[in-house]
Design a protein around this motif. Structure first.
Motif, PDB file in Angstrom:
ATOM      1  N   GLN A  20       0.843  -1.185   0.000  1.00 50.47           N
ATOM      2  CA  GLN A  20       0.000   0.000   0.000  1.00 50.47           C
ATOM      3  C   GLN A  20       0.875   1.229   0.000  1.00 50.47           C
ATOM      4  OE1 GLN A  20      -2.669  -0.152   3.288  1.00 50.47           O
ATOM      5  NE2 GLN A  20      -3.779  -1.909   2.509  1.00 50.47           N
ATOM      6  N   ARG A  21       0.394   2.284  -0.623  1.00 53.61           N
ATOM      7  CA  ARG A  21       1.131   3.544  -0.670  1.00 53.61           C
ATOM      8  C   ARG A  21       0.593   4.460   0.417  1.00 53.61           C
ATOM      9  NH1 ARG A  21       3.998   4.957  -4.572  1.00 53.61           N
ATOM     10  NH2 ARG A  21       2.896   3.794  -6.135  1.00 53.61           N
ATOM     11  N   GLU A  71      -6.283   0.966 -17.321  1.00 49.44           N
ATOM     12  CA  GLU A  71      -6.672   1.346 -15.967  1.00 49.44           C
ATOM     13  C   GLU A  71      -5.836   2.529 -15.522  1.00 49.44           C
ATOM     14  OE1 GLU A  71      -9.128  -0.048 -14.063  1.00 49.44           O
ATOM     15  OE2 GLU A  71      -9.615  -1.150 -15.878  1.00 49.44           O
ATOM     16  N   TYR A 122      -3.399   4.977 -13.203  1.00 47.96           N
ATOM     17  CA  TYR A 122      -2.274   4.734 -12.305  1.00 47.96           C
ATOM     18  C   TYR A 122      -2.747   4.821 -10.864  1.00 47.96           C
ATOM     19  CZ  TYR A 122       1.095   5.405 -16.107  1.00 47.96           C
ATOM     20  OH  TYR A 122       1.825   5.291 -17.254  1.00 47.96           O
ATOM     21  N   LYS A 123      -2.151   4.049  -9.975  1.00 41.70           N
ATOM     22  CA  LYS A 123      -2.485   4.110  -8.555  1.00 41.70           C
ATOM     23  C   LYS A 123      -1.712   5.241  -7.892  1.00 41.70           C
ATOM     24  CE  LYS A 123      -3.332  -0.779  -7.739  1.00 41.70           C
ATOM     25  NZ  LYS A 123      -2.887  -1.942  -6.972  1.00 41.70           N
ATOM     26  N   GLY A 124      -2.374   5.975  -7.025  1.00 46.45           N
ATOM     27  CA  GLY A 124      -1.705   6.975  -6.213  1.00 46.45           C
ATOM     28  C   GLY A 124      -1.351   8.263  -6.925  1.00 46.45           C
ATOM     29  N   LYS A 139     -11.031  10.621 -13.818  1.00 43.43           N
ATOM     30  CA  LYS A 139     -10.883   9.214 -13.400  1.00 43.43           C
ATOM     31  C   LYS A 139     -12.201   8.480 -13.502  1.00 43.43           C
ATOM     32  CE  LYS A 139      -6.917   8.821 -10.473  1.00 43.43           C
ATOM     33  NZ  LYS A 139      -6.409   8.307  -9.226  1.00 43.43           N
TER      34      LYS A 139
END
Length: 57
Positions: free
Chosen positions: A9-10, A46, A48-50, A56
């Motif tokens: 997790q970030r 999809e 990007y995460k974070g 979005k």
């Protein structure tokens, strides 16, 4: 930049980056906010995460 906590997790958002959806390809483009240069494009479609993004899903 967001730090990884070690449990996949970030902690916090990635600084100095943003992402936008390319309407022609349907893929997310990562952009450096200081220079405005493109950094990368996601292949899977999809977001990007974070990384904060405009439009979005």
């Amino acid at each position: 930049m967001g730090k990884n906590r070690g449990d996949d997790q970030r902690n916090g958002a990635v600084k100095g980056r943003k992402q936008v959806l390319n309407p022609k390809t349907g893929k997310w483009v990562k952009i450096d906010t200081e220079t405005g240069k493109f950094i990368g494009v996601k292949k899977d479609g999809e977001p990007y995460k974070g990384i904060r993004g405009k439009g979005k899903r």
